[in-house]
Design an enzyme around this catalytic site. Structure first.
Site, PDB file in Angstrom:
ATOM      1  CE  LYS A 195      -5.943  68.385  30.612  1.00  0.00           C
ATOM      2  NZ  LYS A 195      -6.683  67.423  31.451  1.00  0.00           N
ATOM      3  CE  LYS A 248      -2.735  66.450  29.317  1.00  0.00           C
ATOM      4  NZ  LYS A 248      -3.753  65.820  30.123  1.00  0.00           N
TER       5      LYS A 248
HETATM    6  C1  PBG Z   1      -8.225  64.238  32.158  1.00  0.00           C
HETATM    7  C2  PBG Z   1      -6.978  64.127  31.361  1.00  0.00           C
HETATM    8  C3  PBG Z   1      -6.793  64.203  29.979  1.00  0.00           C
HETATM    9  C4  PBG Z   1      -5.461  63.913  29.742  1.00  0.00           C
HETATM   10  C5  PBG Z   1      -4.865  63.692  30.976  1.00  0.00           C
HETATM   11  N1  PBG Z   1      -5.813  63.858  31.964  1.00  0.00           N
HETATM   12  C6  PBG Z   1      -7.755  64.405  28.895  1.00  0.00           C
HETATM   13  C7  PBG Z   1      -8.439  65.670  28.678  1.00  0.00           C
HETATM   14  O1  PBG Z   1      -8.221  66.675  29.356  1.00  0.00           O
HETATM   15  O2  PBG Z   1      -9.284  65.637  27.788  1.00  0.00           O
HETATM   16  C8  PBG Z   1      -4.806  63.833  28.384  1.00  0.00           C
HETATM   17  C9  PBG Z   1      -3.616  62.963  28.302  1.00  0.00           C
HETATM   18  C10 PBG Z   1      -3.178  62.603  26.937  1.00  0.00           C
HETATM   19  O3  PBG Z   1      -3.703  63.065  25.902  1.00  0.00           O
HETATM   20  O4  PBG Z   1      -2.241  61.799  26.857  1.00  0.00           O
HETATM   21  N2  PBG Z   1      -8.772  65.494  32.282  1.00  0.00           N
END
Ligand code: PBG
Length: 325
Positions: A195, A248
């Protein structure tokens, strides 16, 4: 002359020779759940995406069932936040209540889809970071038990799978150990393995009210410049017992999806995030693109790159329009 055009001449020939298809059972819809009663409010930066109160989740369940997609991933927006994100591991918290509602709704109808709980603290902490703070920094090891408690709360409520998204080191093993200790050996974990610290999450933070109040997430989410490290993250999660690994965001990271696909035998998921969705909607509203064709092309690209599972806000719209043809 090599005549590659021969197999492109008619729709029937093209369909016969197509290498990839969008698999609707592999699509997961993210769902935002909030407190209150009889609420269905549109997220300003994400046209077509709504926050629901628990009592209105039947509408979502009906839509997911009729579209025939694989399932939902739940995100909670709690009434109150605190330093330690206690709403994330409260048995009466928003996500456990949503899970119990959906499980009962499905059981009463003899139907099923997969209910995944996103596991993170950022929606529940007053400071908006994904773990607890210690001297202004996110304390990795102090945050792990809270993630494990949050996963347990979701699984006790009936979640079919948990997906830790905080990028804390060791979070998959911490959750696996906690689940196994309570006899939940059968509940899979989907790691948000690679991520990235991405600007594409902007609209989500608006939807989930989860933007960090100070600083950013670069101390725990991955550096956008690193592809090799993404493989390392995926292999570490696999070693910790993840059942599915995720990359992601999606569109700017298909090289990473392909690389992970080639190095693991686990299913690979990709998260087509909020900013990617918002760009398509904004360009559509301005008449700049053909939304239906763009979405088809984007989803196809994820499967072509090697994803088995695609988490996308387009899931319902796509499956309702195209999934049955
Ligand atoms: C929580 C999380 C996030 C997303 C999914 N889980 C936000 C982040 O890390 O700031 C993002 C999902 C999206 O942008 O659709 N940590």
């Amino acid at each position: 002359m090599q005549r590659t055009r021969r197999l492109r001449r008619t729709p029937a020939l093209r369909a016969l020779a197509a290498e990839t298809a969008i698999r609707k059972e592999g699509l997961i819809l993210p769902v935002f759940v909030r407190c209150g009663q009889d609420v269905r409010e549109e997220v300003p930066s994400m046209p077509g995406v709504f926050r629901y109160s628990v009592d209105r989740l039947g509408e979502v369940a009906d839509a997911v069932l009729s579209a025939g997609i694989g399932g939902v991933m739940l995100f909670g927006i709690p009434e109150e936040k605190d330093e330690r994100g206690s709403g994330a591991y409260d048995a009466e918290g928003i996500v456990p209540r949503a899970i119990r509602f959906l499980k009962r709704y499905l059981a009463e109808r003899g139907k099923a889809f997969v209910i995944i709980a996103d596991i993170c603290l950022c929606e529940y902490t007053s400071h908006g970071h994904c773990g607890v703070l210690n001297g202004g920094e996110v304390d990795n090891d102090a945050s792990l038990p809270l993630h494990a408690m949050s996963a347990l709360a979701a699984v006790r409520a009936g979640a079919d799978m948990v997906a830790p998204s905080s990028m804390m080191d060791g979070v998959v093993s911490a959750i696996r150990a906690a689940l196994d200790a309570e006899g939940y050996h059968h509940v899979p974990i989907m790691g948000y393995s690679a991520k990235f610290a991405s600007a594409f999450y902007g609209p989500f933070r608006d939807a989930a009210d989860s933007a960090p109040q100070t600083g950013d997430r670069k101390g725990y989410q991955m550096d956008v410049r690193n592809g090799r490290e993404a493989l390392r993250e995926a292999l570490i999660d696999e070693g910790e017992g993840a059942d599915i690994v995720m990359v992601k965001p999606a569109l700017a990271y298909l090289d990473v999806v392909r690389a992970v696909r080639e190095r693991t035998l686990l299913p690979v998921a990709v998260y087509n995030v909020s900013g990617e969705y918002a760009m398509v909607k904004a360009a559509t509203e301005r008449g700049m693109i053909d939304e239906e064709r763009i979405v088809e092309e984007i989803l196809t690209a994820f499967f072509r790159a090697g994803a088995d599972i695609v988490i996308t806000y387009h899931a319902l719209e796509w499956a309702q329009k195209r999934g049955n043809v």
